[in-house]
Design a protein around this motif. Structure first.
Motif, mmCIF file in Angstrom:
data_model
loop_
_atom_site.group_PDB
_atom_site.id
_atom_site.type_symbol
_atom_site.label_atom_id
_atom_site.label_comp_id
_atom_site.label_asym_id
_atom_site.label_seq_id
_atom_site.Cartn_x
_atom_site.Cartn_y
_atom_site.Cartn_z
ATOM 1 N N ASP A 298 0.805 -1.222 0.000
ATOM 2 C CA ASP A 298 0.000 0.000 0.000
ATOM 3 C C ASP A 298 0.839 1.273 0.000
ATOM 4 O O ASP A 298 0.365 2.317 -0.440
ATOM 5 N N ASN A 299 2.035 1.200 0.550
ATOM 6 C CA ASN A 299 2.789 2.462 0.605
ATOM 7 C C ASN A 299 4.192 2.368 0.019
ATOM 8 O O ASN A 299 5.060 3.163 0.350
ATOM 9 N N SER A 300 4.388 1.430 -0.905
ATOM 10 C CA SER A 300 5.740 1.280 -1.448
ATOM 11 C C SER A 300 6.150 2.492 -2.284
ATOM 12 O O SER A 300 7.342 2.807 -2.364
ATOM 13 N N TYR A 301 5.196 3.169 -2.883
ATOM 14 C CA TYR A 301 5.586 4.335 -3.686
ATOM 15 C C TYR A 301 5.950 5.534 -2.811
ATOM 16 O O TYR A 301 6.832 6.319 -3.164
ATOM 17 N N GLU A 302 5.295 5.666 -1.662
ATOM 18 C CA GLU A 302 5.753 6.688 -0.710
ATOM 19 C C GLU A 302 7.159 6.349 -0.226
ATOM 20 O O GLU A 302 8.014 7.220 -0.074
ATOM 21 N N GLN A 303 7.384 5.050 0.015
ATOM 22 C CA GLN A 303 8.696 4.611 0.481
ATOM 23 C C GLN A 303 9.769 4.885 -0.567
ATOM 24 O O GLN A 303 10.902 5.213 -0.226
ATOM 25 N N PHE A 334 15.394 -4.428 -15.747
ATOM 26 C CA PHE A 334 14.503 -5.559 -15.988
ATOM 27 C C PHE A 334 13.435 -5.740 -14.901
ATOM 28 O O PHE A 334 12.270 -5.989 -15.190
ATOM 29 N N SER A 335 13.844 -5.593 -13.644
ATOM 30 C CA SER A 335 12.957 -5.937 -12.529
ATOM 31 C C SER A 335 12.143 -4.757 -12.003
ATOM 32 O O SER A 335 11.224 -4.939 -11.219
ATOM 33 N N SER A 336 12.496 -3.564 -12.434
ATOM 34 C CA SER A 336 11.946 -2.369 -11.802
ATOM 35 C C SER A 336 10.595 -1.967 -12.368
ATOM 36 O O SER A 336 10.307 -2.157 -13.549
ATOM 37 N N ALA A 337 9.763 -1.377 -11.483
ATOM 38 C CA ALA A 337 8.496 -0.805 -11.921
ATOM 39 C C ALA A 337 8.622 0.704 -12.042
ATOM 40 O O ALA A 337 7.890 1.350 -12.796
ATOM 41 N N ASN A 360 11.524 0.902 -7.185
ATOM 42 C CA ASN A 360 10.490 0.083 -6.563
ATOM 43 C C ASN A 360 10.232 -1.097 -7.501
ATOM 44 O O ASN A 360 9.924 -0.912 -8.670
ATOM 45 N N PHE A 361 10.387 -2.303 -6.975
ATOM 46 C CA PHE A 361 10.193 -3.495 -7.791
ATOM 47 C C PHE A 361 8.804 -4.075 -7.604
ATOM 48 O O PHE A 361 8.482 -5.105 -8.186
ATOM 49 N N GLU A 362 8.022 -3.407 -6.764
ATOM 50 C CA GLU A 362 6.697 -3.925 -6.414
ATOM 51 C C GLU A 362 6.851 -5.393 -6.000
ATOM 52 O O GLU A 362 7.738 -5.715 -5.223
ATOM 53 N N GLY A 376 -2.284 -10.526 10.403
ATOM 54 C CA GLY A 376 -2.960 -11.303 11.434
ATOM 55 C C GLY A 376 -2.989 -12.768 11.043
ATOM 56 O O GLY A 376 -1.960 -13.374 10.813
ATOM 57 N N LYS A 377 -4.184 -13.322 10.971
ATOM 58 C CA LYS A 377 -4.318 -14.718 10.558
ATOM 59 C C LYS A 377 -4.745 -14.836 9.109
ATOM 60 O O LYS A 377 -5.056 -15.913 8.640
ATOM 61 N N GLY A 378 -4.776 -13.700 8.436
ATOM 62 C CA GLY A 378 -5.312 -13.666 7.080
ATOM 63 C C GLY A 378 -4.410 -14.301 6.043
ATOM 64 O O GLY A 378 -3.437 -14.972 6.361
ATOM 65 N N LYS A 379 -4.755 -14.089 4.824
ATOM 66 C CA LYS A 379 -4.010 -14.660 3.716
ATOM 67 C C LYS A 379 -2.645 -14.002 3.572
ATOM 68 O O LYS A 379 -2.427 -12.891 4.006
ATOM 69 N N THR A 380 -1.724 -14.737 2.962
ATOM 70 C CA THR A 380 -0.415 -14.162 2.703
ATOM 71 C C THR A 380 -0.472 -13.300 1.436
ATOM 72 O O THR A 380 -1.295 -13.515 0.560
ATOM 73 N N GLU A 381 0.431 -12.344 1.403
ATOM 74 C CA GLU A 381 0.503 -11.430 0.272
ATOM 75 C C GLU A 381 1.975 -11.133 0.018
ATOM 76 O O GLU A 381 2.767 -11.142 0.962
ATOM 77 N N PHE A 382 2.327 -10.878 -1.234
ATOM 78 C CA PHE A 382 3.725 -10.589 -1.528
ATOM 79 C C PHE A 382 4.105 -9.197 -1.033
ATOM 80 O O PHE A 382 3.311 -8.254 -1.156
ATOM 81 N N VAL A 383 5.296 -9.076 -0.466
ATOM 82 C CA VAL A 383 5.789 -7.759 -0.062
ATOM 83 C C VAL A 383 6.229 -7.007 -1.323
ATOM 84 O O VAL A 383 6.328 -7.577 -2.402
ATOM 85 N N HIS A 384 6.455 -5.736 -1.167
ATOM 86 C CA HIS A 384 7.110 -4.974 -2.213
ATOM 87 C C HIS A 384 8.559 -4.741 -1.793
ATOM 88 O O HIS A 384 8.818 -4.475 -0.620
ATOM 89 N N THR A 385 9.477 -4.864 -2.750
ATOM 90 C CA THR A 385 10.880 -4.606 -2.423
ATOM 91 C C THR A 385 11.343 -3.341 -3.148
ATOM 92 O O THR A 385 10.887 -3.040 -4.251
#
Length: 430
Positions: A298-303, A334-337, A360-362, A376-385
């Motif tokens: 949600d905030n990788s672009y601010e980062q 190649f990897s960058s967004a 940001n590689f998203e 929490g206990k929810g589903k997994t999601e990919f991090v942004h790097t």
RNA sequence: GGAGAGGUGGCAGAGUGGUUGAAUGUGGCGGUCUCGAAAACCGUUGUACGUGCAAACGUACCGAGGGUUCGAAUCCCUCUCUCUCCGCCA
């Protein structure tokens, strides 16, 4: 790696965007036919597997009950489709690895805010800080400065190893060390990064994770350690640091995680013969202080904005002019967004030259590495790097030498570095 | 480098060919009880992929990769990592 589901659903759309923005031609027909073959073979295979599993359980039961006749009848029944199952399984794994190979060679989709263009001419300047100072003499480049100081020796480096290596001596070697120390201190103390030390040799899985492999092996130095395995010298600390969490599931509270890492970097610079052959601009070995972040999507672009600011702050502190550009889609890695390049002013070249690249590689790398987080206990999601140079130490050294040169051939030590130089204010010929 | 012992769920730790995705303990989550908490008790608790609108069903995964078998956590081979002892070494 792009998301396979997205490709299945919107292959034409993705292909069009890759063509428009990266001039990358995706083999849509191959993908579509592989996918449809995969679909039918997988379904057939799993049905046969389910059938075999259930009969096998019955065989177990029959044997337990001493019903050998029934058991051998059932075994015969499995035998009737065993060959077919084996063929299917081999076909399926073949197709799946073809799909994976195809997928792993597709570059990342640029973010909408990345300007569309083909070459570095199309990059967009977003910021220009500081004005090149005026000299009452003709500024010379770092090679000549180094020679006057008796502190840079390219000839002996070539003797020791080969071209594109450097030897630094005395005050310049110390300045090089001071620059790295200074950057580490600023990023840990002022910007909240955790200092990290990692291996300089990495395995192929790590290079696949960050996207250097399989496509860019010729850019790397490799060290064979057995017939089937090689280690590679890191081309950037991005590789070991980003792979720190390969295959791991983080908690949402761990995001963002920020690391700063000072390492040497090794690049074969294949394909750049004849470019920047003079001096230290383009070497096979150079030091870099790298910033790496694992971010919530949600905030990788601010980062990315703050990370770029962290890199810029070093040049602001050093009082050296620079500009920041947004790379156009054709000039991005190649990897960058999305990528910002910071370009430092070099009086010796009368030009701005890249000193940092912040991207940001998203989820592109995270998907290759299987680095996820869980809310929490929810589903997994990919991090942004994300990562960025904060900064390239060798090029910062060049920038200091060239921007702080004096008429008599000596070089002033920037204010903020003096305490790292034992109070030295001036580097003079030895 | 030599010799030996091992890698099982968040953690600990059973399991040497047949309903084992995996006993048991512990931790986590939900609940009962309580003014509340603790304790006790009950329930629940991995990842990924596929088909499907969904419910659901199926497949794979016990360090990694191969193999044997109707069936493998369990047997065989290769690799890798960890531990112990010896040697070497900053």
């Amino acid at each position: 790696m792009l998301d396979l589901q997205t490709l299945r659903n919107d292959i034409q759309d993705v292909a069009a965007k890759l063509k428009e923005r990266r001039n990358f031609v995706m083999d849509v027909d191959t993908f579509v036919s592989l996918e449809s073959a995969r679909k039918s073979i997988q379904s057939d295979t799993e049905q046969l597997q389910a059938k075999r599993n259930s009969i096998s359980k019955d065989i177990g039961l029959a044997k337990k009950n001493g019903d050998d006749q029934k058991a051998s009848d059932l075994m015969k029944a499995v035998g009737e489709f065993a060959d077919q199952l084996k063929i299917n399984e081999e076909k399926l794994s073949g197709i799946q690895s073809e799909i994976r190979d195809l997928l792993s060679g597709i570059p990342n989709l640029p973010h909408d805010s990345a300007p569309i263009g083909k070459t570095e001419e199309d990059n967009v300047e977003v910021k220009k800080v500081g004005a090149p100072r005026s000299y009452d003499f003709e500024p010379i480049d770092h090679v000549d400065i180094g020679e006057h100081l008796g502190a840079l020796d390219f000839e002996r480096a070539t003797k020791i190893t080969g071209s594109r290596f450097a030897v630094m001596l005395g005050g310049v070697a110390r300045l090089h060390r001071a620059i790295a120390q200074y950057m580490l201190d600023i990023h840990t103390q002022r910007h909240g990064y955790t200092e990290i030390y990692t291996p300089y040799l990495v395995n192929a899985d790590s290079l696949f994770g960050t996207g250097q492999l399989p496509k860019f092996e010729e850019d790397l130095f490799s060290i064979p350690i057995s017939d089937e395995q090689s280690f590679y010298l890191i081309p950037t600390a991005e590789v070991p640091v980003t792979n720190l969490y390969r295959g791991e599931i983080l908690t949402a509270e761990q995001l963002p995680t920020k690391f700063v890492c000072h390492t040497p970097c090794f690049r074969s610079e294949a394909g750049s013969y004849g470019r920047d052959t003079r001096g230290m601009i383009r070497q096979h070995q150079f030091d870099k202080v790298e910033l790496v972040q694992f971010s919530h999507p949600d905030n990788s672009y601010e980062q990315l904005e703050t990370l770029t600011g962290h890199a810029e702050s070093i040049l602001i502190d050093l009082d050296i002019p620079f500009r920041t550009v947004t790379l156009c889609t054709g000039d991005m890695g190649f990897s960058s967004a999305k990528t910002y390049d910071i370009e430092v002013w070099l009086p010796g070249q009368n030009a701005y030259r890249e000193i940092s690249s912040c991207s940001n590689f998203e989820a592109f790398q995270a998907r290759r590495m299987q680095t996820r987080f869980r809310v929490g206990k929810g589903k997994t999601e990919f991090v942004h790097t994300l990562n960025g140079s904060g900064l390239a130490v060798g090029r910062t050294l060049i920038a200091v030498l060239e921007n702080y040169q004096l008429k008599d051939g000596s070089v002033e030590v920037p204010q903020v570095l003096q305490s790292y130089m034992g109070g030295m204010e001036l580097i003079e010929p030895s």
